[in-house]
Scaffold this motif. Structure first.
Motif, PDB file in Angstrom:
ATOM      1  N   ASP A 138      -1.674  -4.605   8.476  1.00 47.85           N
ATOM      2  CA  ASP A 138      -1.096  -3.906   7.064  1.00 47.85           C
ATOM      3  C   ASP A 138      -0.619  -2.415   6.632  1.00 47.85           C
ATOM      4  O   ASP A 138      -1.488  -1.869   7.488  1.00 47.85           O
ATOM      5  N   VAL A 140       0.242  -0.770   4.071  1.00 48.72           N
ATOM      6  CA  VAL A 140      -0.441  -0.225   4.297  1.00 48.72           C
ATOM      7  C   VAL A 140      -2.023   1.154   3.938  1.00 48.72           C
ATOM      8  O   VAL A 140      -1.986   1.818   4.210  1.00 48.72           O
ATOM      9  N   GLU A 141      -2.552  -0.242   4.825  1.00 48.28           N
ATOM     10  CA  GLU A 141      -3.610   0.477   5.299  1.00 48.28           C
ATOM     11  C   GLU A 141      -3.704   1.452   6.698  1.00 48.28           C
ATOM     12  O   GLU A 141      -4.763   2.356   6.434  1.00 48.28           O
ATOM     13  N   ASP A 145      -2.202   4.438   2.532  1.00 45.61           N
ATOM     14  CA  ASP A 145      -2.984   4.853   2.128  1.00 45.61           C
ATOM     15  C   ASP A 145      -3.835   6.349   2.827  1.00 45.61           C
ATOM     16  O   ASP A 145      -5.147   6.556   2.266  1.00 45.61           O
ATOM     17  N   ASN A 380       3.605 -10.716  -1.890  1.00 46.79           N
ATOM     18  CA  ASN A 380       3.484  -9.493  -1.434  1.00 46.79           C
ATOM     19  C   ASN A 380       2.321  -8.955  -2.470  1.00 46.79           C
ATOM     20  O   ASN A 380       2.399  -9.881  -3.785  1.00 46.79           O
ATOM     21  N   THR A 392      -1.637  -3.393  -2.376  1.00 44.65           N
ATOM     22  CA  THR A 392      -3.507  -3.719  -2.406  1.00 44.65           C
ATOM     23  C   THR A 392      -2.767  -4.064  -0.822  1.00 44.65           C
ATOM     24  O   THR A 392      -3.658  -3.301   0.073  1.00 44.65           O
ATOM     25  N   SER A 393      -1.562  -4.226   0.251  1.00 44.81           N
ATOM     26  CA  SER A 393      -1.593  -4.432   1.381  1.00 44.81           C
ATOM     27  C   SER A 393      -0.179  -4.902   1.445  1.00 44.81           C
ATOM     28  O   SER A 393       0.971  -5.421   0.872  1.00 44.81           O
ATOM     29  N   PRO A 395       1.606  -6.484   5.002  1.00 42.91           N
ATOM     30  CA  PRO A 395       1.438  -6.551   6.425  1.00 42.91           C
ATOM     31  C   PRO A 395       2.774  -7.166   6.737  1.00 42.91           C
ATOM     32  O   PRO A 395       4.251  -7.284   6.318  1.00 42.91           O
TER      33      PRO A 395
END
Length: 398
Positions: A138, A140-141, A145, A380, A392-393, A395
């Motif tokens: 991910d 975003v993770e 972020d 998405n 929010t994510s 992948p």
């Protein structure tokens, strides 16, 4: 009605685009605000020319919010809650000019150049972590972020051992899914930490933002002003850049022919970043402007005391600004978009944002040249409750 359709019109989106009803709105449109006893309306500006006119006229359009009857529009009294002390958007000139001049040392070109190697290191560390996690991961993770908060801690001067706790407080203050009581408690702890750090910096100024200001101006910038400005920097910079990283990668993966811009020279990459910022515009609208007197725009009169919400995504998709505005074209020459605002309130951290985004996108495709979406595009997931638009994510695989 879907959750998306029930949101105020200025924050509705359609994937990477502003909502159709936002783009179809006139230059100045009445929009509903609040609900129940708090229901009302305000003006919304959507075209590039009108948005620039309103945001560029600080004499007739104020950003300072009014909080009680003593603080009437055009009045003498100023009542500002503690949480807005130091927030530049709640100041008009000459107060705004005084405070902004004192904060500028933390954002000079020399400061940005000094920060660049550390930004590159932070990005490399996050890409290493994503690589160790393995494909798929991910983005975003692992990246979106994490990078912005680490860069902002470096900018402000937060000691490295404190950064995880500091960002936890910052995110707790931002998290709209938390109760108001828990958000307020996180915000108060966040403020206490900043005031303690400011006290240390006054005794022994470091190389961060706070140290630069106190070394240059001493007590001319108060502790509360510095605290409030740091809160503003963290809350705005973290969410906005996180949104831009995730959405920018998604936009490029949907238009893979444009990724080459980040495999060329620095100027080509910088131009591509500016187009992504225009195209995506993650900030919905800055602080509403309150008319200080009757103002006529086109054939519409804005009455004294009425507020105008400036839609930045709509203004940046205006055909008067750029041909074929709904098309992402990273080869465009930069245009005077309003993603960073306009006028005296133009974002002080714009240069840092551009540097950070350019570093992330360039390093990402150097490290993962075969990067691709790990899920179909329609899967998405977009953020709907945060101050800035984002994912929010995301992948990805390689």
């Amino acid at each position: 009605m879907s959750d998306e359709d029930s949101r105020p019109v200025h924050i509705r989106r359609r994937g990477l685009d502003p909502a159709d009803e936002l783009l179809a709105a006139g230059p100045l449109t009445r929009v509903a605000t609040g609900s129940g006893a708090d229901a009302g309306s305000q003006w919304m500006a959507t075209t590039h020319a009108v948005v620039r006119q309103v945001m560029g006229d600080h004499r007739r359009f104020s950003t300072r919010r009014r909080w009680d009857r003593r603080d009437e529009v055009g009045g003498e009294g100023v009542f500002r809650p503690r949480e807005l002390v130091g927030n530049l958007m709640d100041y008009d000139p000459p107060e705004h000019t005084r405070l902004r001049q004192k904060l500028t040392p933390g954002f000079t070109l020399r400061k940005m150049r000094r920060l660049q190697p550390r930004i590159e290191q932070i990005v490399a560390e996050r890409l290493d972590a994503m690589a160790r996690a393995g494909s798929p991961a991910d983005l975003v993770e692992f990246v979106a972020d994490e990078v912005p908060g680490a860069v902002l801690c470096e900018l402000v001067g937060v000691p490295r051992d404190d950064r995880a706790m500091f960002m936890q407080l910052c995110h707790g203050h931002l998290d709209a899914s938390r109760s108001q009581r828990r958000r307020a408690a996180a915000g108060e702890a966040f403020s206490r930490y900043l005031l303690a750090m400011i006290a240390r910096e006054r005794k022994d100024p470091g190389e961060g933002l706070i140290g630069a200001v106190v070394a240059e101006y001493g007590d001319e910038a108060t502790d509360e002003e510095l605290r409030g400005f740091c809160v503003q920097v963290m809350l705005a910079g973290d969410d906005n850049i996180s949104g831009m990283i995730g959405l920018g990668v998604l936009a490029l993966l949907r238009h893979p022919e444009q990724i080459a811009a980040f495999r060329g020279d620095e100027r080509t990459a910088q131009r591509a970043v500016d187009e992504l910022i225009r195209y995506l515009t993650v900030t919905y609208a800055p602080t509403p402007r309150i008319a200080m007197e009757d103002v006529t725009i086109g054939d519409q009169v804005i009455r004294k005391g009425e507020s105008v919400l400036c839609s930045l995504p709509a203004a940046n998709r205006d055909p008067a600004l750029v041909p074929d505005p709904d098309r992402l074209d990273v080869t465009r020459e930069p245009v005077p978009h309003v993603a960073f605002g306009h006028g005296v309130h133009h974002c002080l951290g714009a240069a840092l944002a551009r540097l950070e985004l350019c570093t992330v996108y360039t390093a990402l495709w150097q490290r993962f040249p075969t990067l691709r979406l790990a899920e179909p595009a329609q899967e998405n997931r977009f953020r709907l409750t945060t101050p800035a638009y984002g994912l929010t994510s995301l992948p990805v695989a390689w």
